[in-house]
Design an enzyme around this catalytic site. Structure first.
Site, PDB file in Angstrom:
ATOM      1  N   GLY A  10     -70.198   5.526 -58.788  1.00 24.30           N
ATOM      2  CA  GLY A  10     -70.842   4.847 -59.911  1.00 24.30           C
ATOM      3  C   GLY A  10     -69.902   4.855 -61.112  1.00 24.30           C
ATOM      4  O   GLY A  10     -69.293   5.872 -61.406  1.00 24.30           O
ATOM      5  N   THR A 125     -68.528  11.487 -64.030  1.00 23.23           N
ATOM      6  CA  THR A 125     -69.892  11.132 -63.649  1.00 23.23           C
ATOM      7  C   THR A 125     -70.804  11.334 -64.851  1.00 23.23           C
ATOM      8  O   THR A 125     -70.677  12.348 -65.566  1.00 23.23           O
ATOM      9  CB  THR A 125     -70.469  11.931 -62.465  1.00 23.23           C
ATOM     10  N   ILE A 126     -71.696  10.381 -65.056  1.00 22.92           N
ATOM     11  CA  ILE A 126     -72.656  10.574 -66.136  1.00 22.92           C
ATOM     12  C   ILE A 126     -73.580  11.752 -65.816  1.00 22.92           C
ATOM     13  O   ILE A 126     -74.159  12.341 -66.710  1.00 22.92           O
ATOM     14  CB  ILE A 126     -73.506   9.310 -66.424  1.00 22.92           C
ATOM     15  N   ASP A 127     -73.727  12.093 -64.523  1.00 23.90           N
ATOM     16  CA  ASP A 127     -74.672  13.149 -64.129  1.00 23.90           C
ATOM     17  C   ASP A 127     -74.199  14.560 -64.530  1.00 23.90           C
ATOM     18  O   ASP A 127     -74.997  15.485 -64.544  1.00 23.90           O
ATOM     19  CB  ASP A 127     -74.894  13.136 -62.612  1.00 23.90           C
ATOM     20  N   ARG A 171     -79.304  12.250 -60.227  1.00 19.45           N
ATOM     21  CA  ARG A 171     -79.855  12.247 -58.873  1.00 19.45           C
ATOM     22  C   ARG A 171     -80.382  13.631 -58.468  1.00 19.45           C
ATOM     23  O   ARG A 171     -81.523  13.784 -58.095  1.00 19.45           O
ATOM     24  CB  ARG A 171     -78.764  11.811 -57.906  1.00 19.45           C
ATOM     25  N   GLN A 273     -77.436   3.397 -69.195  1.00 18.48           N
ATOM     26  CA  GLN A 273     -76.797   4.696 -69.462  1.00 18.48           C
ATOM     27  C   GLN A 273     -75.334   4.731 -69.028  1.00 18.48           C
ATOM     28  O   GLN A 273     -74.586   5.613 -69.424  1.00 18.48           O
ATOM     29  CB  GLN A 273     -77.542   5.818 -68.707  1.00 18.48           C
TER      30      GLN A 273
HETATM   31  O1  F6P Z   1     -74.031   9.145 -59.706  1.00 11.70           O
HETATM   32  C1  F6P Z   1     -74.239   8.421 -60.857  1.00 11.70           C
HETATM   33  C2  F6P Z   1     -75.525   7.636 -60.763  1.00 11.70           C
HETATM   34  O2  F6P Z   1     -75.635   6.875 -61.941  1.00 11.70           O
HETATM   35  C3  F6P Z   1     -76.774   8.456 -60.521  1.00 11.70           C
HETATM   36  O3  F6P Z   1     -77.283   9.041 -61.695  1.00 11.70           O
HETATM   37  C4  F6P Z   1     -77.691   7.427 -59.925  1.00 11.70           C
HETATM   38  O4  F6P Z   1     -78.675   8.011 -59.096  1.00 11.70           O
HETATM   39  C5  F6P Z   1     -76.772   6.584 -59.127  1.00 11.70           C
HETATM   40  O5  F6P Z   1     -75.483   6.731 -59.673  1.00 11.70           O
HETATM   41  C6  F6P Z   1     -77.148   5.129 -59.118  1.00 11.70           C
HETATM   42  O6  F6P Z   1     -76.299   4.466 -58.264  1.00 11.70           O
HETATM   43  P1  F6P Z   1     -76.193   2.880 -58.171  1.00 11.70           P
HETATM   44  O7  F6P Z   1     -75.427   2.393 -59.360  1.00 11.70           O
HETATM   45  O8  F6P Z   1     -75.450   2.654 -56.908  1.00 11.70           O
HETATM   46  O9  F6P Z   1     -77.578   2.330 -58.169  1.00 11.70           O
END
Ligand code: F6P
Length: 341
Positions: A10, A125-127, A171, A273
């Site tokens: 992501g 990672t934003i997480d 996540r 975000q």
């Molecule tokens: O890992 C970063 C993240 O933004 C998570 O917070 C989120 O669950 C996931 O990616 C969303 O992924 P995608 O952009 O593939 O929907």
């Protein structure tokens, strides 16, 4: 030396700032040439490249997203994937790779290093859930975006005497919810690491209304009630086996309305975000990670990743960073509970 650079997983604000710093130091100081790989691991897998030199990185510092593109391609899930990468790197004359990514992208980098590919990692990672580093870039921007949303929701919640729920990303880790919830003065914060009791949530909601306020509930997409699994958007999984989460905010709104008789609405912040320009802190961190990553290439520190410890950038083994996710400790979460209700 020819160095390949890729961004996987992501996207997040600050990726371009890393790319810029790598090139801006690598060309004049070390005399390196660079080659951008497109769309994460799909780039080296399919030899999809993009020229990367000083003119190509001009103006990148404040720009969100990634000029190289990103994907969740997993070469270990593709027949002959790893061999194709090795052949393409050789044919393109690429001596080393800098992989900028989260747990999945860097998990692939870890395995490639184990079979002899020269790779250095940069955590994003934003997480904020990568181990070994205090913070990843992208997180601060996401927290600020979520905080601003919470600030705005307070006034409309009070005007209508509604419970407003803000569903944020994260996540398996509740870092965004916890930081944005504390910074925004949320009345309830729900995170994946600590299962919640919906009866208790409704009690807090009612207590808040009794004080003539309106409650703001911040919930991570991966948060779970005591007796339910994660809420999924669809059953589909990505190449690394991750399901798509989403819907816990709407579920909460329905339960709160049914149980308390108060109106409830949900705002899902989603990819807002991850978009747009990075904060000053993320630009600072991303730039320093880029500078240290190219130094690591020069030093031949293969299989290592840049990491923030305090205000220092150090190098740690990729294997250490990708072994397990960094999740919120329940004791840290309990600090916030004084504001609940
Ligand atoms: O890992 C970063 C993240 O933004 C998570 O917070 C989120 O669950 C996931 O990616 C969303 O992924 P995608 O952009 O593939 O929907």
């Amino acid at each position: 030396m020819r160095v390949g650079v890729l961004t996987g997983g992501g996207d997040c604000p600050g990726l371009n700032a890393v790319i810029r710093a790598i090139v801006r130091k690598g060309v004049p100081e070390y005399g390196y040439q660079f080659l951008g790989f497109r769309d994460g691991w799909r780039g080296p897998l399919e030899a999809l490249t993009k020229p990367l030199d000083i003119p190509a990185v001009r103006g990148l510092l404040p720009r969100g997203g990634t000029i190289l593109g990103s994907s969740r391609t997993n070469p270990f899930g593709i027949e002959d994937g790893v061999q194709k990468i090795r052949t393409n790197l050789q044919n393109l004359g690429v001596d080393a790779l800098i992989a900028i990514g989260g747990e999945d992208t860097l998990g692939v980098a870890t395995k490639l290093h184990e079979i002899g590919v020269n790779v250095v990692g940069v955590p994003k990672t934003i997480d904020n859930d990568l181990s070994g580093t205090d913070y990843t870039f992208g997180f601060d921007t996401a927290v600020n975006i979520a905080m601003e949303a919470i600030d705005r929701l307070h006034t409309t919640a009070e005007s209508h005497q509604r419970a407003l729920i803000v569903e944020v990303m994260g996540r398996h880790a509740g870092w965004i919810a916890l930081h944005a919830g504390l910074a925004g003065g949320a009345n309830i914060i729900l995170i994946p690491e600590v299962r919640f009791d919906i009866d208790q949530v409704c009690k807090w909601v009612e207590a808040r209304f009794q004080l003539d306020y309106a409650p703001i509930i911040v919930v991570s997409e991966g948060a779970k009630p005591k007796d339910r699994d994660e809420t999924l958007l669809t059953g589909e999984k990505d190449a690394f086996g991750h399901v798509r989460l989403g819907g816990i905010g709407d579920w909460l709104a329905g339960e709160i309305e049914n149980r308390t008789g108060k109106e409830a609405r949900t705002t899902v912040l989603g990819h807002v975000q991850r978009g747009g320009t990075p904060t000053a802190r993320d630009r600072w961190l991303a730039t320093r990670f880029g500078l240290h990553a190219i130094d690591a290439v020069h030093a031949g520190n293969w299989g290592q990743m840049t990491a923030l410890r305090g205000t220092d950038i150090t190098m740690i083994p990729l294997s250490e960073a990708t072994r397990e996710l960094k999740v919120v400790d329940p004791s840290l979460y309990s600090e916030a509970e004084v504001f609940f209700g």
